[in-house]
Design an enzyme around this catalytic site. Structure first.
Site: not given
Length: 365
Positions: A104, A117, A124, A128, A131, A347
């Site tokens: 994205e 961004c 990832c 986290c 997220c 995100c």
């Protein structure tokens, strides 16, 4: 008659992405075509400044050169699968890569600023817990051409008389875990013959990887560094950002201090405010003790809820009390206005919601 392996057609080899070529590689290719060196500058000007989407648009190149470029290279290798526009002007794209991975990127409009961004990895690995990007782990790093393609696609969404003003490496993935390709992309982004964006308007976000922060300092380009803190203590941060168990806040702050000493660029600490988790007055006081004496900005971001995760946006009262405690403690703080909440702007949220929709449409076994 069934096909045997020898009967199957072989797929034609994929063309290289022009965006993955370094300038000297392009010059070398042009020499092989008996073309002068200055053609490289023409090609790159069409790509980065004149927003060309195809080689055919590069009308000051000889027709035969344009044809040969199209035979040997792809200018863009990804496709836009989903595009969303918020009522506040924020635009979000879901980009499908050549191998099927999805990332994205976002265009934000704020007064005269035109900020983007972009993502650095498919998924990832930082874990986290609040997220959407890391829910399925990390699949791979993006090439520098794939990172740049996001920038160029967002640039094309601006009117001809507008240009990108700021870049934030804060999309999907951990930029410092893909530092080679991130730096290669940003070298082009800041170049006068590239996107021409000053390093002072480029921010690299990280959860805090001290060796990579030190390496970034040695790179010698004064980018802004934003450290995603999210908690004032190791006890809480270990739960919210699992990679912290191997590092610890003290080491992260020390490496960020070294970056500030080397670059002279004021640091930013990002703090996603989670209702009932890290938004108490006591935690605000702990943040004050942590950041006191540091030349830093604390950027507090009220949480954008993600479907399937238990975290929520803090109440207006909690936000006000948290802010007052920080300001009274002398912390330089700003509270970010939530943008794009109506278009899955958190995100990794758009990709995640799209995957869940696709899975819900699958036939039952």
């Amino acid at each position: 008659m069934t096909d045997t392996p020898g009967d199957l057609e072989t797929s034609p080899p994929q063309r290289r992405s022009l965006l993955d070529l370094h300038r000297d590689e392009l010059v070398g290719w042009l020499a092989e075509q008996k073309q002068p060196k200055f053609r490289a500058a023409q090609i790159l000007r069409w790509v980065y400044q004149q927003r060309a989407m195809s080689f055919e648009e590069m009308t000051d190149l000889p027709a035969k050169l344009r044809q040969r470029l199209a035979e040997d290279f792809d200018l863009f290798t990804a496709s836009v699968e989903v595009e969303q526009v918020s009522h506040d002007g924020t635009e979000k794209l879901l980009i499908r890569l050549r191998d099927g991975g999805e990332v994205e990127c976002v265009l934000l409009r704020d007064g005269p600023r035109r900020s983007i961004c972009v993502s650095s990895q498919v998924g990832c690995a930082m874990g986290c817990v609040f997220c959407a990007s890391g829910l399925d782990g990390v699949k791979r790093n993006l090439t520098h051409g794939e990172i740049m393609e996001q920038m160029l696609r967002l640039q094309r969404r601006l009117p001809a008389d507008e240009r990108l003003s700021h870049i934030v490496m804060m999309g999907m993935g951990e930029p410092l875990a893909n530092l080679d390709n991130v730096l290669a992309t940003l070298d082009i982004a800041r170049d006068a013959d590239g996107l021409g964006i000053s390093p002072r308007r480029i921010t690299i976000s990280t959860v805090g990887l001290p060796p990579a922060i030190d390496r970034l300092a040695r790179h010698g380009v004064p980018y802004n560094l934003a450290v995603s803190l999210h908690a004032p203590s190791d006890e809480l941060r270990n739960r919210l950002v699992p990679v912290n168990v191997k590092v610890g806040i003290d080491k992260i702050l020390a490496s960020a201090d070294r970056y500030f000493a080397t670059s002279g660029r004021r640091l930013t600490y990002e703090y996603v405010l989670l209702g009932g988790v890290n938004d108490s007055i006591q935690q605000a006081h702990e943040l004050v003790r942590l950041l006191r004496g540091r030349s830093a900005l604390l950027n507090v971001i009220p949480y954008n809820p993600v479907a399937g995760l238990p975290y929520k946006t803090p109440s207006a009262g909690a936000v006000t009390q948290f802010r007052e405690a920080l300001e009274q403690g002398g912390v330089n703080v700003q509270f970010r206005t939530r943008k794009g909440s109506d278009i899955d702007a958190a995100c990794g949220q758009l990709r995640r919601n799209r995957e869940q929709l696709t899975e819900s449409q699958l036939p039952l076994a």
